[in-house]
Design a protein around this motif. Structure first.
Motif, mmCIF file in Angstrom:
data_model
loop_
_atom_site.group_PDB
_atom_site.id
_atom_site.type_symbol
_atom_site.label_atom_id
_atom_site.label_comp_id
_atom_site.label_asym_id
_atom_site.label_seq_id
_atom_site.Cartn_x
_atom_site.Cartn_y
_atom_site.Cartn_z
ATOM 1 N N TYR A 209 0.852 -1.196 0.000
ATOM 2 C CA TYR A 209 0.000 0.000 0.000
ATOM 3 C C TYR A 209 0.884 1.242 0.000
ATOM 4 O O TYR A 209 1.726 1.420 0.878
ATOM 5 C CB TYR A 209 -0.907 0.008 1.226
ATOM 6 N N ASN A 292 -2.793 -1.185 -2.993
ATOM 7 C CA ASN A 292 -3.062 -0.300 -4.129
ATOM 8 C C ASN A 292 -1.885 -0.206 -5.088
ATOM 9 O O ASN A 292 -1.726 0.779 -5.813
ATOM 10 C CB ASN A 292 -3.471 1.094 -3.646
ATOM 11 N N SER A 294 0.296 -1.061 -8.436
ATOM 12 C CA SER A 294 -0.033 -1.365 -9.829
ATOM 13 C C SER A 294 0.212 -2.828 -10.164
ATOM 14 O O SER A 294 -0.370 -3.359 -11.116
ATOM 15 C CB SER A 294 0.784 -0.480 -10.768
ATOM 16 N N GLY A 296 -0.867 -5.349 -8.652
ATOM 17 C CA GLY A 296 -2.129 -6.065 -8.517
ATOM 18 C C GLY A 296 -3.012 -5.923 -9.742
ATOM 19 O O GLY A 296 -3.855 -6.787 -10.021
ATOM 20 N N ILE A 297 -2.801 -4.844 -10.496
ATOM 21 C CA ILE A 297 -3.564 -4.595 -11.717
ATOM 22 C C ILE A 297 -2.883 -5.228 -12.921
ATOM 23 O O ILE A 297 -3.534 -5.840 -13.776
ATOM 24 C CB ILE A 297 -3.718 -3.073 -11.974
ATOM 25 N N THR A 307 -7.073 -9.853 -6.840
ATOM 26 C CA THR A 307 -6.552 -8.591 -6.337
ATOM 27 C C THR A 307 -7.670 -7.845 -5.620
ATOM 28 O O THR A 307 -8.773 -7.706 -6.160
ATOM 29 C CB THR A 307 -6.019 -7.707 -7.481
ATOM 30 N N ASN A 309 -8.151 -4.234 -4.588
ATOM 31 C CA ASN A 309 -7.574 -2.920 -4.808
ATOM 32 C C ASN A 309 -8.289 -1.892 -3.924
ATOM 33 O O ASN A 309 -9.495 -1.698 -4.030
ATOM 34 C CB ASN A 309 -7.711 -2.524 -6.279
ATOM 35 N N GLN A 314 -5.291 3.651 -8.044
ATOM 36 C CA GLN A 314 -5.264 3.023 -9.370
ATOM 37 C C GLN A 314 -6.532 3.291 -10.179
ATOM 38 O O GLN A 314 -6.757 2.634 -11.206
ATOM 39 C CB GLN A 314 -5.040 1.512 -9.218
ATOM 40 N N ARG A 319 -8.833 -2.962 -16.114
ATOM 41 C CA ARG A 319 -8.770 -4.032 -15.128
ATOM 42 C C ARG A 319 -9.242 -5.356 -15.695
ATOM 43 O O ARG A 319 -10.167 -5.402 -16.502
ATOM 44 C CB ARG A 319 -9.678 -3.698 -13.932
ATOM 45 N N ILE A 323 -10.044 -8.505 -10.304
ATOM 46 C CA ILE A 323 -9.795 -7.387 -9.391
ATOM 47 C C ILE A 323 -11.091 -6.920 -8.747
ATOM 48 O O ILE A 323 -12.082 -6.651 -9.432
ATOM 49 C CB ILE A 323 -9.119 -6.231 -10.150
ATOM 50 N N ASP A 325 -12.535 -3.892 -6.462
ATOM 51 C CA ASP A 325 -12.248 -2.540 -5.985
ATOM 52 C C ASP A 325 -13.083 -2.233 -4.751
ATOM 53 O O ASP A 325 -14.300 -2.457 -4.747
ATOM 54 C CB ASP A 325 -12.563 -1.517 -7.078
#
Length: 389
Positions: A209, A292, A294, A296-297, A307, A309, A314, A319, A323, A325
């Motif tokens: 993070y 957060n 990148s 993970g993206i 992921t 996020n 991001q 995506r 993922i 969010d």
């Protein structure tokens, strides 16, 4: 030989550039120059300059720019120091073209200096959106200060052209960091456990993070407190922390990570830097990448790993369906971790295709760097879309 000068300032950026560096070094028609700067030279951030040397690269210049402060004043002073130091370095090395990747603040003075010295700049990973970070502004500014562009997908290519860049100078090559997945021999589970000096559990998450740089320090502290409250509710889960970068608020987050690990040593471990091999190896064995970053993206979907996020850092990036969010909220964090462990979500993961490509990007970049007329790049017309219609 054409001299290609690659600038690297952080562990994450170097990991993405590693295969490109190898390909430049192994090409008989090119001369690789490397400048190591930023957090690479800081013991506080893992002294990751040593990893560059361990990987068999010669570093032409080490440039100290990082001050022992992550306040706005400290960051701005670091940028000023970079402007002075890189002017001297470019004058000494006389590169034919500079290569930079991404959206770090220290790149602004570096590419500005290259422009003043009339050295063309090639920018990787332009055209992306990260609406929750000041990196959003910096990335687009670097695009305007660059003459050659390598993007991860067509959507990003069109955005770079929209900013007035000539279409014939913008190339969709995929994400260069994914080349690592094709070339690296990743660790077995036993090797990885030995490397982190801790056994994995039935459930494991990899956590990174960084501060949302649109926030002040009090907001960063409040948000990260909520995140730690959520992590504390996870049962029988090993949390592998990799620490924050040198953005404003990064040192505060790292201090809070240290305090958390000290009181949760059975379920949490932390690393200033895992390095590319341990990090990518971890993606084989964790249930999720959380935070957060990148990675993970961009990288996690290639491993068909979930992921989670957190927040807006991001926001705007393309995506994969792997993922989830969430807001900065402890309850949402716990709920999302529960979701990724359901049979339905795990079935979805098996079908994931990474929109950032499957690797083999570095050779495309090399071919363009070799065959582009660099003298033509020293003039930069504005491409006016409205007049082309």
């Amino acid at each position: 030989m054409r001299k290609i000068c690659v600038v690297t300032a952080t562990r994450a950026e170097y990991g993405l550039l590693k295969c490109l560096l190898e390909d430049i070094q192994n090409d008989s028609e090119l001369e690789l120059q490397i400048i190591s700067t930023g957090t690479h030279l800081s013991p506080e951030f893992g002294l990751t300059h040593q990893q560059i040397l361990n990987d068999g690269f010669d570093v032409n210049k080490k440039i100290e720019i990082l001050l022992s402060s992550d306040t706005p004043i400290g960051v701005s002073k670091s940028m000023g120091l970079a402007q002075i130091s890189f002017a001297e370095a470019f004058d000494e090395l006389q590169p034919d073209i500079i290569v930079v990747l991404g959206d770090r603040y220290e790149l602004i003075p570096i590419v500005s200096t290259a422009n003043i010295a009339r050295i063309p700049v090639a920018h990787l990973s332009g055209g992306e959106l990260t609406e929750g970070a000041i990196d959003e502004l910096i990335r687009h500014a670097i695009t305007k200060l660059s003459q050659l562009h390598f993007t991860a997908m067509d959507e990003y290519t069109q955005r770079v052209i929209q900013m007035g860049e000539l279409p014939e100078r913008v190339f969709t090559v995929g994400e260069v960091g994914l080349d690592n997945l094709l070339r690296m021999q990743l660790m077995t589970r036993e090797e990885f456990e030995a490397a982190i000096e801790h056994p994995l559990k039935n459930k494991n998450i990899l956590f990174t993070y960084h501060p949302e740089t649109t926030q002040n320090i009090d907001e960063v502290k409040s948000d990260f407190t909520k995140i730690l409250q959520g992590l504390e509710q996870l049962d029988e889960t090993l949390i592998i922390f990799t620490k924050a970068n040198a953005d404003v608020g990064g040192r505060l987050i790292n201090k809070m990570i240290d305090e958390y690990v000290n009181t949760h040593s059975e379920n949490a471990i932390s690393f200033t830097s895992l390095g590319q091999l341990r990090y990518l190896s971890a993606l084989q064995y964790v249930d999720a990448v959380v935070g957060n970053s990148s990675s993970g993206i961009v990288e996690a979907p290639s491993f068909k790993v979930a992921t989670v996020n957190i927040g807006n850092r991001q926001k705007g990036r393309v995506r994969a369906e792997s993922i989830i969010d969430i807001d900065v909220n402890a309850e949402q964090l716990v709920s999302s971790i529960n979701t990724i462990n359901t049979p339905e979500f795990k079935a979805t993961l098996k079908k994931i295709v990474n929109p950032y490509g499957q690797g083999n990007s570095s050779r495309q970049v090399i071919d363009i760097l070799k065959h582009t007329d660099l003298n033509c790049l020293k003039k930069k017309p504005f491409y006016d879309i409205s007049r082309k219609k």
